[in-house]
Scaffold this motif. Structure first.
Motif, PDB file in Angstrom:
ATOM      1  N   TRP A   1       0.802  -1.219   0.000  1.00 60.42           N
ATOM      2  CA  TRP A   1       0.000   0.000   0.000  1.00 60.42           C
ATOM      3  C   TRP A   1       0.837   1.273   0.000  1.00 60.42           C
ATOM      4  O   TRP A   1       0.467   2.261  -0.622  1.00 60.42           O
ATOM      5  CB  TRP A   1      -0.950  -0.002   1.206  1.00 60.42           C
ATOM      6  CG  TRP A   1      -2.079   0.961   1.066  1.00 60.42           C
ATOM      7  CD1 TRP A   1      -2.193   2.187   1.659  1.00 60.42           C
ATOM      8  CD2 TRP A   1      -3.262   0.793   0.279  1.00 60.42           C
ATOM      9  NE1 TRP A   1      -3.369   2.780   1.299  1.00 60.42           N
ATOM     10  CE2 TRP A   1      -4.055   1.942   0.443  1.00 60.42           C
ATOM     11  CE3 TRP A   1      -3.733  -0.231  -0.551  1.00 60.42           C
ATOM     12  CZ2 TRP A   1      -5.284   2.106  -0.177  1.00 60.42           C
ATOM     13  CZ3 TRP A   1      -4.963  -0.074  -1.170  1.00 60.42           C
ATOM     14  CH2 TRP A   1      -5.711   1.088  -0.983  1.00 60.42           C
TER      15      TRP A   1
ATOM     16  N   LYS B   1       4.471   4.854  -4.853  1.00 54.20           N
ATOM     17  CA  LYS B   1       3.077   5.266  -4.691  1.00 54.20           C
ATOM     18  C   LYS B   1       2.948   6.583  -3.954  1.00 54.20           C
ATOM     19  O   LYS B   1       3.672   6.853  -3.006  1.00 54.20           O
ATOM     20  CB  LYS B   1       2.305   4.178  -3.939  1.00 54.20           C
ATOM     21  CG  LYS B   1       2.229   2.902  -4.741  1.00 54.20           C
ATOM     22  CD  LYS B   1       1.497   1.811  -4.020  1.00 54.20           C
ATOM     23  CE  LYS B   1       1.391   0.592  -4.948  1.00 54.20           C
ATOM     24  NZ  LYS B   1       0.892  -0.572  -4.258  1.00 54.20           N
ATOM     25  N   ARG B   2       1.996   7.382  -4.410  1.00 58.19           N
ATOM     26  CA  ARG B   2       1.557   8.577  -3.672  1.00 58.19           C
ATOM     27  C   ARG B   2       0.332   8.114  -2.899  1.00 58.19           C
ATOM     28  O   ARG B   2      -0.662   7.692  -3.496  1.00 58.19           O
ATOM     29  CB  ARG B   2       1.172   9.699  -4.617  1.00 58.19           C
ATOM     30  CG  ARG B   2       2.321  10.270  -5.396  1.00 58.19           C
ATOM     31  CD  ARG B   2       1.820  11.383  -6.336  1.00 58.19           C
ATOM     32  NE  ARG B   2       2.897  11.909  -7.114  1.00 58.19           N
ATOM     33  CZ  ARG B   2       3.748  12.848  -6.683  1.00 58.19           C
ATOM     34  NH1 ARG B   2       3.610  13.359  -5.483  1.00 58.19           N
ATOM     35  NH2 ARG B   2       4.709  13.265  -7.461  1.00 58.19           N
ATOM     36  N   VAL B   3       0.411   8.168  -1.583  1.00 59.05           N
ATOM     37  CA  VAL B   3      -0.660   7.645  -0.736  1.00 59.05           C
ATOM     38  C   VAL B   3      -1.368   8.810  -0.050  1.00 59.05           C
ATOM     39  O   VAL B   3      -0.741   9.767   0.394  1.00 59.05           O
ATOM     40  CB  VAL B   3      -0.093   6.650   0.310  1.00 59.05           C
ATOM     41  CG1 VAL B   3      -1.216   6.061   1.157  1.00 59.05           C
ATOM     42  CG2 VAL B   3       0.689   5.537  -0.388  1.00 59.05           C
TER      43      VAL B   3
ATOM     44  N   TYR C   1      -4.151   5.161  -3.050  1.00 61.85           N
ATOM     45  CA  TYR C   1      -2.819   5.409  -3.596  1.00 61.85           C
ATOM     46  C   TYR C   1      -2.919   5.646  -5.085  1.00 61.85           C
ATOM     47  O   TYR C   1      -3.865   5.223  -5.751  1.00 61.85           O
ATOM     48  CB  TYR C   1      -1.846   4.272  -3.283  1.00 61.85           C
ATOM     49  CG  TYR C   1      -2.136   2.968  -3.985  1.00 61.85           C
ATOM     50  CD1 TYR C   1      -1.814   2.774  -5.326  1.00 61.85           C
ATOM     51  CD2 TYR C   1      -2.720   1.913  -3.297  1.00 61.85           C
ATOM     52  CE1 TYR C   1      -2.079   1.586  -5.966  1.00 61.85           C
ATOM     53  CE2 TYR C   1      -2.992   0.715  -3.934  1.00 61.85           C
ATOM     54  CZ  TYR C   1      -2.668   0.550  -5.263  1.00 61.85           C
ATOM     55  OH  TYR C   1      -2.941  -0.632  -5.901  1.00 61.85           O
TER      56      TYR C   1
ATOM     57  N   THR D   1      -0.260   5.495  -8.540  1.00 61.28           N
ATOM     58  CA  THR D   1       1.037   4.993  -9.000  1.00 61.28           C
ATOM     59  C   THR D   1       0.974   4.778 -10.509  1.00 61.28           C
ATOM     60  O   THR D   1      -0.123   4.635 -11.066  1.00 61.28           O
ATOM     61  CB  THR D   1       1.379   3.669  -8.271  1.00 61.28           C
ATOM     62  OG1 THR D   1       2.740   3.329  -8.493  1.00 61.28           O
ATOM     63  CG2 THR D   1       0.486   2.521  -8.691  1.00 61.28           C
TER      64      THR D   1
ATOM     65  N   ASN E   1      -2.515   4.009 -12.095  1.00 60.74           N
ATOM     66  CA  ASN E   1      -3.255   2.950 -11.431  1.00 60.74           C
ATOM     67  C   ASN E   1      -3.524   3.472 -10.029  1.00 60.74           C
ATOM     68  O   ASN E   1      -2.778   4.306  -9.520  1.00 60.74           O
ATOM     69  CB  ASN E   1      -2.431   1.656 -11.402  1.00 60.74           C
ATOM     70  CG  ASN E   1      -3.189   0.529 -10.743  1.00 60.74           C
ATOM     71  OD1 ASN E   1      -3.085   0.324  -9.549  1.00 60.74           O
ATOM     72  ND2 ASN E   1      -3.951  -0.204 -11.529  1.00 60.74           N
ATOM     73  N   ALA E   2      -4.573   2.991  -9.414  1.00 59.52           N
ATOM     74  CA  ALA E   2      -4.903   3.456  -8.071  1.00 59.52           C
ATOM     75  C   ALA E   2      -5.588   2.352  -7.292  1.00 59.52           C
ATOM     76  O   ALA E   2      -6.118   1.403  -7.859  1.00 59.52           O
ATOM     77  CB  ALA E   2      -5.812   4.679  -8.144  1.00 59.52           C
TER      78      ALA E   2
END
Length: 161
Positions: free
Chosen positions: A43, A48-50, A65, A67, A79-80
């Motif tokens: 996760w 990833k940007r979370v 997230y 990415t 994608n998320a």
């Protein structure tokens, strides 16, 4: 509700609902027995940007997230992943997170977003289609649902341009 970038110290507030959702084995194609350490890497990985959604009391009620779906020449497609604490469902948190990530994806230069494995019985399919995602294909009987048996996995797509 406040949606903000997650910090490392948010993970202990994400993990309880992450675990509950994945262990139910109804909406995510991740191993229901994923350990907390493995889950954190899935996760909150470095690519990833979370984000987290907090309610008025500061409780983390959801997370998402963003990415790249792939690297290299395919890196322009995002994608998320999204999760809302089941105890806080039906309050528009998923829709708010989705809107936030669609805006973030465009701001970070993505021209499209794709979900690679949406369980066809997942109620979120209706959310995604209401936001303009289309089902571009379904892999039949690819997911062993604990209540519905073998169901399909949708690939869903939305252009951001």
């Amino acid at each position: 509700m406040l949606i903000r970038e997650a910090a490392a110290e948010d993970w202990p507030r994400i993990w309880p609902f992450w675990h509950r959702i994945v262990a139910a084995a109804e909406t995510y194609a991740w191993d229901p027995d994923t350990s907390q350490e493995e889950a954190r890497a899935l996760w909150m990985g470095p690519a990833k940007r979370v984000y987290v959604a907090e309610d008025a009391t500061g409780t983390v009620v959801g997370s998402a997230y963003l990415t790249p779906n792939h690297g290299g020449p395919a890196a322009g497609v995002a994608n998320a992943g999204f999760m809302v604490d089941p105890d806080h469902g039906g309050q528009g948190i998923g829709r708010a997170l989705a809107g936030h990530l669609l805006t973030e994806a465009k701001a970070h230069g993505y021209h499209a977003m794709v979900f690679n494995a949406v369980v066809e019985t997942n109620p979120a399919v209706h959310l995604w289609t209401s936001l303009g995602f289309t089902i571009v294909g379904t892999i039949p009987e690819a997911f062993d649902h604990p209540r519905h048996g073998r169901v399909g996995l949708h690939v869903m797509y939305k252009a951001l341009d």
